[in-house]
Structures are given as C-alpha cells and as structure tokens.
Enzyme design. Structure first.
Site, PDB file in Angstrom:
ATOM      1  N   ILE A 140       0.819  -1.216   0.000  1.00  0.00           N
ATOM      2  CA  ILE A 140       0.000   0.000   0.000  1.00  0.00           C
ATOM      3  C   ILE A 140       0.852   1.266   0.000  1.00  0.00           C
ATOM      4  CG2 ILE A 140      -2.094  -0.974   1.012  1.00  0.00           C
ATOM      5  CD1 ILE A 140      -1.104  -0.003   3.731  1.00  0.00           C
ATOM      6  N   GLY A 141       2.151   1.126  -0.010  1.00  0.00           N
ATOM      7  CA  GLY A 141       2.969   2.335  -0.053  1.00  0.00           C
ATOM      8  C   GLY A 141       4.440   1.997  -0.141  1.00  0.00           C
ATOM      9  N   GLY A 161       8.220   3.817   0.524  1.00  0.00           N
ATOM     10  CA  GLY A 161       8.943   4.994   1.005  1.00  0.00           C
ATOM     11  C   GLY A 161      10.420   4.812   0.755  1.00  0.00           C
ATOM     12  N   GLY A 162      11.201   5.762   1.207  1.00  0.00           N
ATOM     13  CA  GLY A 162      12.642   5.715   0.985  1.00  0.00           C
ATOM     14  C   GLY A 162      13.268   4.502   1.645  1.00  0.00           C
ATOM     15  N   VAL A 192       5.346  -0.727   2.460  1.00  0.00           N
ATOM     16  CA  VAL A 192       4.318  -0.966   3.456  1.00  0.00           C
ATOM     17  C   VAL A 192       3.242  -1.879   2.873  1.00  0.00           C
ATOM     18  CG1 VAL A 192       2.698   0.097   5.043  1.00  0.00           C
ATOM     19  CG2 VAL A 192       4.781   1.301   4.391  1.00  0.00           C
ATOM     20  N   LYS A 241       5.558  -2.978   7.751  1.00  0.00           N
ATOM     21  CA  LYS A 241       6.544  -2.133   7.093  1.00  0.00           C
ATOM     22  C   LYS A 241       7.807  -2.945   6.900  1.00  0.00           C
ATOM     23  CE  LYS A 241       5.851   2.030   8.234  1.00  0.00           C
ATOM     24  NZ  LYS A 241       5.827   3.287   8.949  1.00  0.00           N
ATOM     25  N   ASP A 271      12.213  12.901  11.961  1.00  0.00           N
ATOM     26  CA  ASP A 271      11.842  12.918  10.544  1.00  0.00           C
ATOM     27  C   ASP A 271      10.369  13.280  10.375  1.00  0.00           C
ATOM     28  OD1 ASP A 271      11.973  12.726   7.832  1.00  0.00           O
ATOM     29  OD2 ASP A 271      12.077  10.539   7.760  1.00  0.00           O
TER      30      ASP A 271
END
Ligand SMILES: *[C@@H]1O[C@H](CO)[C@@H](O)[C@H](O)[C@H]1NC(C)=O
Ligand SMILES: *[C@@H]1O[C@H](CO)[C@@H](O)[C@H](O)[C@H]1NC(C)=O
Ligand SMILES: *[C@@H]1O[C@H](CO)[C@@H](O)[C@H](O)[C@H]1NC(C)=O
Ligand SMILES: *[C@@H]1O[C@H](CO)[C@@H](O)[C@H](O)[C@H]1NC(C)=O
Length: 960
Positions: free
Chosen positions: A691-692, A694-695, A699, A713, A814
């Site tokens: 669903i995602g 990132g760097g 996920v 994750k 972050d």
C-alpha cells in the site's frame, strides 16, 4: 530486556501522589493563609514539580512546641529567589527559568505589599495573570515573559504607577490594550503606568488598535509590540515618545502611513516596521534620525523613494526595505555607510549603478539586492567586503565579468548572481571559496569550461550553472562536492560523458539536471548509487547504449527524463521508470519496456535477465551478513532466550523453510502475531498487498487470523545501512517504542527480524499519509479548515508527548507529511518516530542528516546535534504545509535566510478550499501561521517547545 518506558509510569505516580494526600484537605476549603510564608508554601504545593524550591520549608514545624511558630520562620531565611528588606518584608520574588509548572492562582499578591521585583520569566506557568497583580503598588519590575499565560491584561496593572519595566512577552495573552492602562493626557502622573520605561509585549495574541494614550508614556525608551495582531493606523501620538530608542511594531497588520513626526524621535536607534500593510512614501524626515542603527521596512506596500539620508548618523547597521514598491535611486548616504552589517533591498524597482552607488563595507555580512533594476558591473572592490557571507544580486541587469578577486571572499556561504548579463568565465580559483554552500550563476552569458577547481567547494549543497554558454566536459572533480543536494548544469554546451565521480555525490536529493547539452557516451551505472535522488533529467543530449539496470536501485527517484537521446534496450526496474509519463523516454533510438509508447521488450535481451538473478543473489548475501551481525550482537547481550542459535548455514538457501528459532522478534500486542501469519497474510510480501513505498520501506496491508488489519513495514535499507551496534540498539529502541500509547501516535505492535525479511508491524491507519491526501484534489477538499487545524493540533500533541512525557525524551527526527497518517475521520497519527536515525547510510565518511529534505532545521547543516528543537522546526514546516496544501518550498528558504520575515494569511491558504467563512476560523488560522513562524526561527533556542506549541493550539481549539 527492553528499556522501561516512563511515559506511562509518570502519570501513574502523579495519580498515586494525589491519592496519598491527606483526605481532610478534600473535605472543606482550606482556611485563608495567615502569612506570606503560608502563601508561598501553598503556592509551592500547587506547582507540578517543586524540587527546585526545596529551600522553601517551614522551619517552625521542626519546633512544634514553640507557642509562636510564625515568628521563628520566615521566607527571608535563604529561600531560593526570595529577597527581603531589613524589616523582614518580602521585596523580591525572582524565579526565572526554573521549570515552574502551574498557575499563579494561589500566589496572593495582597500578602506582599512591599514587593519591588517580580521575575517569573521562562517557566511553564499557565492560567491568567491574576487581577490582584495590581495590589503591590510599589512594584518596579514585573517580568512574566515566556510562559503560557492566557486571558487578557488585567486592568489593575494600571495601579502599578511605579513600574519601570513591564515584560509580558511570549505568552498567549489575548484582548486589546485598554487606554486606561496608560497615563491620561489631561491629568498626567496620577494613574496608569506613568513611570514605564520599557514595555515589552511582543509575541502574544494581543490585537485591536493602539490607544493614542501610549504616547503619554513620557519615559518610554523601549516599546516592543511586534508579532501580535495589532491593526489600524500607527497613532501619531507615538511621535511624542521623545525618549524612545527601540520601537518595534513589526509583524502586525498596521496600515496607512508612517507618521511624519517620527522625524522628531532623535534618540531612536531601532525602528522596526517590517511585515505590516503600511503604504505611501516613507517621510523623508526619517532621514533626520541620526541615531539609527536598525531600520526595517521590509514587506509592506511602500512606494516612492527610499529616504536618501538613512545613514546620516554613520551608525546604520541593519537596513531592510525588501518586498515593497520602492522606486528611484539607492540612497546616496549608503555609499559611505561603513557600519553596514545586513542589507536587504530585494524585490523593489530600485535603479542605480552597482559600481558607483556602493562602497566598501568592512563589516558587511549579508546583502541582497536581487530583483531590482540595477545596472553596471560587479567591481573588484566588492572583494574588500571581507566579511560577507551572503551576496545576492540576482535578477538585475549587471553586465561585465565576474572579477577574479571575488574568490577572496573567503567567508562567503551564498553567492547568487543568476539572471543578469554576466559574461566571461567562472574564476578558475573558485575553489578557494571554501565555505560556499550555494552558488547560482544561472541564466547569464558565462562562457568557457567549468573550472576543475570547483571540486574545492566541499561544503557546496546547491549548484546551478544552467542556461549559460559553458563548454568542455564536466570536470571529474565535481565528485569532490560531496555535500551537493541540487546540481543543474542544464542548457549549456557541455560535451563528453558523465564522469564516474558523479557516483560520489551520495547526498544528491532534489535534482540532477544535465539536460540540453551535448553529453554523449554511455550513461554511467554509477548514477545508481544516488539513492536519495528524486529527479533525474538527462534529456536532450546524445547519450547512447542502454539505461544501466543499476538506475533501478535509485529508490527515491520519482521523476526521470531520458527523452531526445540515442538510447536503446529495456528500461530498468524501479518505480520511477514504471510511473513516468511516456514522454520521458520519447525520441530515442530503440528503448523498450512496459511503458505506453514503447515497444515491449522481447527475449532478445538476455543480458537483463542474467543481471537480475545476480542482483537478487547479492541482496541475500548482504542480508545474511547483517543478520549474522545481529545474531552475534544478541549473543553478546545474552538474549539467548529470545533467539536461540539456529543453523545459520541454511541462510544461503533462498527458499529455506521457516524455522521459528531463526526469528528474532519483539511484540507488544494483546493478541498474538506470528511471523508466519504475516507471511501468509501478505502472500510472502506480494505486491498486491503493497500500500505504499517509502525511501526506507515498503508498506503492506495484512489481515491477521483474528480479522484485525495491520500495516507491515518491510525495511529495505536497514539491511545495507546498519552497523553492528545499531542493530542491538535498534532492537532496544523498538521494544521501547512499542510501549507508547497516544491517540495521535501510530501504535507499533512489534518487529521481526528474519533472514528473509525485517519488518515492523503497526496499526493500520486507513487514509494513508497526509502527503497523499493533500496531493489529491478531492481528498484535500474534504480536509476543510477545521479538520486541518485538528491535524496540526494532533501532531503537536504527539510531539509534545514524545518530548515531554517520555523519559528519556524521544526525538522523532523525521517529521514530514509522509510520516503523518490520517484515520478515516481525518485525525492525525504520527508514525516512524525514533527509527529514522537507524536508517541512514552508514557507509559514507561524512555524517548524513537524518530527516526529509525541506523539513530539516537549518542548524543541522552546521551541527549534528539533533535536539527536540529540530522536530519543532519540522513541525513548523508541516503546519504551513497543512494550511497551504503543499510544501511551503521557497517560502521557507526565504524565511530561513531572511530572518525578519512575516507572512500574510491570504498568501498561505490552500487555494483549493474557499477562504474561511468566519472571523474565528481566520483568527485561528492566523495563530497557526504565527506559531509556525515561531517554530521556524533560525535560532533553535528561540523556537517554542512542543509543549508550548500544543498548549497554544489547544487553547484556540478550546474556544469552540
Ligand atoms: C513589614 O512587616 C511587618 C511584620 O513583619 C509588618 O508589621 C509591617 O506592617 C510590614 N510593613 C508593611 C509596610 O507592610
Ligand atoms: C487600583 O486602585 C484603585 C484606586 O486606588 C482601587 O480602587 C482598585 O481597587 C485597585 N485595583 C486593584 C485590583 O488593586
Ligand atoms: C543586526 O542584525 C543581526 C542579524 O540579524 C543581529 O544579530 C544584530 O544584533 C543586528 N544589529 C543591530 C544593531 O540591530
Ligand atoms: C564620505 O565620508 C567622507 C568622510 O567621512 C566625506 O568626506 C565624504 O564627503 C563622504 N561622501 C559622501 C558621498 O557622503
């Protein structure tokens, strides 16, 4: 094994203390105190943390038999912060910066009629300023600044006729300035703050018009009303303050003209009017002010000429008039004004000649003349401004060459000469500018080669040489500029191939743009090392061969452009290649891939298949070695119960059966999560459940056997970046974080480390990241003003909790819109806290900043000290982003370089929403903007704590 989290323990202790208090105190209201001593002790009792006041004890209790206990004990006996006169009466209560937390409710001032000095600045006091503050009528000094007081100014302050200094700045005080607080013009000297010399009310929420009675404060030397909501015209009566030396009215909504009689204020050294709505021309009488050291007109609507005699007194240090509509010449008095330190005249229509109208300024630190209509040349005399750190003359009509002597400015950090008519070459010795961090020569007519000396600029983060007439090849030594975040050489006549050394620029993040040149040869696979790079533009060159597969490893890459080259062969893997528009690959020789407009690749490219298997093999070996380290680490820690020695030789086999003993995990979850459940639920991390991306992680959504949905994750870069010590502390950290429970923080259920996968299991937050909601037109509209304010408030609460309720405090490191998730009801939840620092590349020999570009506090480019205040800065960026609907971008870079900046509400509201319909919402939004600006201050110490920030927001929301 896990460090205990005290977030939960502290409130528990507090509850215990309450329970243990004598029950009689609850039964009936306590009798009134008998003495100042009792008042002070009761106040002490009311404070949250009293240990600092341990010297405040009633010694009379030690000698219970004494018939007159109060006569033997007195606060005058070495009580911290208490001073007394000879008669034994309290004359001073001075407790600045002591961490006091509570209200002044029980500090009954009627018991201190002899008080002269009251100083409680820099504490965490809340509630209102009590009305009986006006009782100690001898008071001379009153400082309650930098607390969280609310409510309006009590009228009883008018009784303090002896007060010389009144400082209530940096509180959340609201309301207006009542004219009755000030001396009455017809019967002066009787009521009001008649003796006031210093009145400091900056950074509060006071508003309304200024009463003309302020002008009756004949002794006033300092009047600071900056950063409030004052409006209306500046009263002419302020021109009567003949003793005034500091007058700060900046960052309000004053309109109209500057009163002409300001020319009479002969002692004025500091006149600060920036960020208002002032208009008309500046009275030339301002040129009479021969004591002026600081003069700020920036960001108003002034027209006409600048006062020609601003530096008449030869004392002017800081002079800004940027972002106005000034026309006409540069003030003639500036030529000789050798005291100048900081000058900002950018964004006007000033005319003049750069070499004739300016002189030599030995103290000059900062000068921005950008976006005017200046002509002339950059004379070699500028090299004598030896202390200049920032020199910007962008967007004028400066011609001639860049003088070679410019390299003598060895303090220079920012040089921007873009969009002029400069010709000639880049000085060969440019590398001597060893402190240079930002260099833009964009959009000129500069010729010749890029000097290889550019490699001396090891602090350079931003280099833009685009749109010039540069020729020759890109020097290898560009690879020495290892701090670069942004590099554009676009639109020149550069040739040759991309030097391999480009692969050293591991920090490149925002942009690498080599488009519109004549670069040729193969694209170097070294580019694949630039794993932080987001945008890569190689279009309009003559590159040949195929796009190296290594470019698929650029995990941050989101936009590419390879069009108009001679490229052939398949596109690499990687989302940037999958998601780019077809035009990004257009006009090449023979590219293929699953992108619209390209032919699908047939099997005639066996090379790619072979490379792929080798690639996945490499990853397994890396994972194996890191897990080996983890394994050893855990042994050292003696955690054999959690991770019993398994057969590590199995690890080389890709599809080795799962053995429970090979799994190291930490869980804090009421149900049970098994490694196998996660694998089953995600079908071994099948993309269908992703669903995602990132760097540092992908996920996945997983449904547990219990039916509960969780987010998983999967860490992708943990494997290549963690050092041995990191792995151990990582495990500890995760165990700690897994115990945190807060409404606005994503729950971390645990983590799991197996040779095949390392992943975290978290609460699933339905709507995904704030970034994605804001970037969708439809969802952004759903997020209306009141929901957006709630989001900002929620993030503030979360950070305040991490900073102030956890022991030791947890710094997020972050904060960005990617790390704030939204629930179905659009409530904010902060994710990924505390782990950012484990996921940075450890390979480079220079320290890398954790965090997301565009949210990183400026001090982190000079120091690696990550403090809570770095989160506060990032929060400021985020708060603006929520209101604006997109990252504030250049607004921030203006802010950080231009310390004295303010913003108008209309400039920052997301245009996709209709403007706020009620004044109340508009006011609340204004206060968020003001808070954000406070958080964005360059000096970390002058930013608020998250505690103060969240209380301010709560107070506003609480008005509903
Ligand atoms: C000073 O304190 C004494 C007792 O300690 C009291 O009698 C006297 O009234 C006080 N003076 C004033 C001016 O309040
Ligand atoms: C201020 O002084 C006036 C007159 O002296 C008095 O009536 C009033 O009660 C005082 N206010 C306070 C809060 O002390
Ligand atoms: C001038 O500006 C600098 C930087 O903002 C500041 O540190 C300094 O105190 C100012 N000087 C005066 C006289 O205002
Ligand atoms: C500059 O200052 C010198 C001496 O302070 C003076 O003689 C000269 O006239 C001044 N020039 C201008 C343009 O003000």
């Amino acid at each position: 094994m896990a460090k205990p989290v005290n977030c939960l323990v502290l409130p528990l202790l507090a509850a215990l203390v309450v329970v243990l208090l004598p029950s009689s105190s609850k039964a009936q209201p306590p009798p009134p105190p008998k003495s100042p001593l009792e008042v002070l002790l009761r106040w002490k009792q009311s404070l949250a943390n009293q240990s600092i006041l341990s010297s405040w004890v009633n010694h009379a209790h030690d000698i219970k038999n004494s018939s007159t206990p109060s006569s033997t004990s007195s606060p005058c006996n070495n009580w911290l912060g208490i001073t007394c006169n000879k008669a034994g009466n309290v004359t001073g209560i001075d407790l600045p910066h002591k961490g006091l937390q509570g209200t002044l409710e029980l500090l009954d001032f009627t018991y201190f009629p002899d008080l002269l000095h009251l100083d409680l600045k820099l504490n965490r006091l809340t509630g209102t300023i009590p009305p009986n503050i006006g009782v100690p009528s001898k008071l001379e000094f009153l400082d309650l600044s930098t607390n969280s007081f609310t409510g309006s100014l009590p009228l009883s302050l008018a009784n303090l006729t002896k007060v010389i200094e009144l400082d209530l700045s940096r509180n959340s005080i609201t309301g207006e300035l009542d004219p009755r607080l000030f001396p009455n013009g017809s019967s002066p000297g009787t009521t009001g703050l008649v003796n006031l010399q210093r009145l400091l009310l900056q950074d509060t929420m006071l508003g309304g018009q200024l009463p003309s009675q302020l002008g009756n404060l004949k002794h006033l030397t300092i009047l600071a009303l900056d950063n409030n909501n004052f409006s209306g015209q500046i009263p002419t009566s302020l021109g009567n303050l003949i003793n005034i030396s500091y007058l700060r009215l900046n960052q309000n909504q004053f309109f109209g003209q500057i009163p002409r009689n300001f020319g009479n204020l002969s002692k004025l050294t500091n006149l600060n009017l920036f960020a208002n709505q002032l208009s008309g021309s500046v009275p030339k009488e301002i040129g009479n002010l021969s004591s002026l050291e600081t003069l700020h007109f920036t960001q108003n609507k002034f027209t006409g000429h600048l006062p020609q005699q601003v530096c008449r007194g030869h004392k002017l240090v800081n002079f800004t008039a940027a972002h106005n509509f000034f026309t006409g010449p540069i003030p003639v008095s500036l030529k000789n004004c050798t005291t100048l330190f900081r000058v900002r005249l950018e964004y006007n229509q000033l005319t003049g000649d750069l070499d004739h109208d300016f002189g030599v300024y030995p103290n000059l630190n900062y000068i921005d003349l950008s976006h005017n209509q200046l002509q002339g040349k950059l004379s070699s005399e500028w090299a004598q401004c030896q202390n200049v750190t920032l020199l910007k003359i962008a967007g004028n009509m400066i011609g001639g060459e860049i003088p070679d002597t410019i390299v003598e400015l060895d303090q220079l950090v920012v040089l921007d000469l873009s969009s002029n008519k400069l010709s000639g070459k880049i000085p060969a010795q440019v590398g001597k500018l060893s402190k240079l961090s930002s260099l833009s020569l964009k959009d000129n007519k500069i010729m010749g080669q890029i000097p290889s000396g550019i490699g001396g600029l090891t602090d350079l983060t931003y280099l833009d040489l685009s749109i010039n007439r540069l020729t020759g090849s890109i020097p290898d030594r560009i690879g020495d500029c290892i701090r670069l975040l942004f590099l554009s050489l676009s639109t020149n006549g550069l040739n040759g191939s991309i030097p391999l050394e480009i692969g050293y620029l591991l920090g490149l993040q925002t942009l690498l743009d080599l488009s519109y040149n004549s670069l040729s040869g193969q694209i170097t696979p070294q580019l694949g090392k630039l794993t932080k790079l987001e945008t890569l533009n190689l279009s309009h060159n003559i590159f040949s061969g195929s796009i190296p597969n290594a470019l698929g490893e650029m995990i941050s890459l989101s936009t590419v452009d390879f069009s108009f080259n001679d490229l052939v062969g398949p596109l690499p893997n990687g989302k940037a290649f999958k998601l780019s528009a077809p035009q990004a690959f257009a006009n090449n020789k023979n590219l293929c891939g699953e992108v619209q407009g390209l032919r699908p690749c047939n099997t005639s490219f066996p090379k790619s298949g072979r490379q792929k298997t080798r690639h996945s093999h490499q990853i397994i070996i890396i994972v194996t070695s890191v897990l080996g380290s983890l394994f050893l680490m855990l042994l050292v820690l003696g955690i054999t119960t959690l991770y019993r020695q398994g057969n590590r030789r199995n690890l080389k086999e890709d599809e080795s059966p799962l053995k429970p003993e090979n799994i190291f995990s930490v869980w804090n979850f009421d149900g049970k999560i098994l490694y196998e459940d996660i694998i089953t639920a995600t079908e071994d991390f099948n993309d269908a459940f992703c669903i995602g991306v990132g760097g540092t992680a992908r996920v996945y959504k997983a449904e547990l056997p219990s039916g509960q949905l969780v987010a998983v994750k999967r860490l992708s870069s943990a494997k290549e970046s963690m050092e041995v010590e990191d792995v151990g502390s990582f495990a500890n950290e995760i165990a700690t974080l897994a115990e945190i429970r807060h409404r606005n923080i994503v729950k971390l259920y645990g983590f799991c480390c197996h040779e095949r996968h390392t992943f975290l299991v978290c609460e699933l937050v339905e709507r995904g990241s704030l970034e994605s909601v804001l970037s969708s037109e439809k969802e952004a509209k759903e997020l209306d003003w009141s929901k957006r304010m709630k989001v900002v408030e929620g993030v503030a609460h979360a950070l305040s909790y991490l900073h102030h309720n956890c022991v030791p405090p947890i710094i997020h490191r972050d904060i960005s819109s990617k790390n704030v998730l939204l629930t179905a009801e659009l409530e904010a939840k902060v994710s990924d806290f505390g782990i950012a620092r484990f996921l940075k590349p450890a390979s480079s020999n220079w320290t890398t900043v954790a965090g997301t570009y565009g949210y990183i506090a400026p001090e982190l480019s000079y120091t690696m000290a990550m403090t809570e205040k770095c989160d506060v800065y990032s929060f400021g960026v985020l708060a603006l982003e929520v209101l604006m609907g997109s990252h504030p971008g250049t607004l921030i870079s203006n802010l950080t370089s231009l310390v004295d900046q303010g913003i108008q509400l209309k400039d920052v509201l997301d245009p996709r929403l209709s403007p706020p319909t009620t004044q109340k919402i508009a006011d609340e939004l204004t206060s968020i903007v003001n808070l954000a600006l406070w958080c964005l201050r360059a000096d970390p110490k002058s930013r608020p704590t998250m505690h103060v920030a969240s209380e301010l927001l709560e107070m506003h929301a609480g008005d509903d």
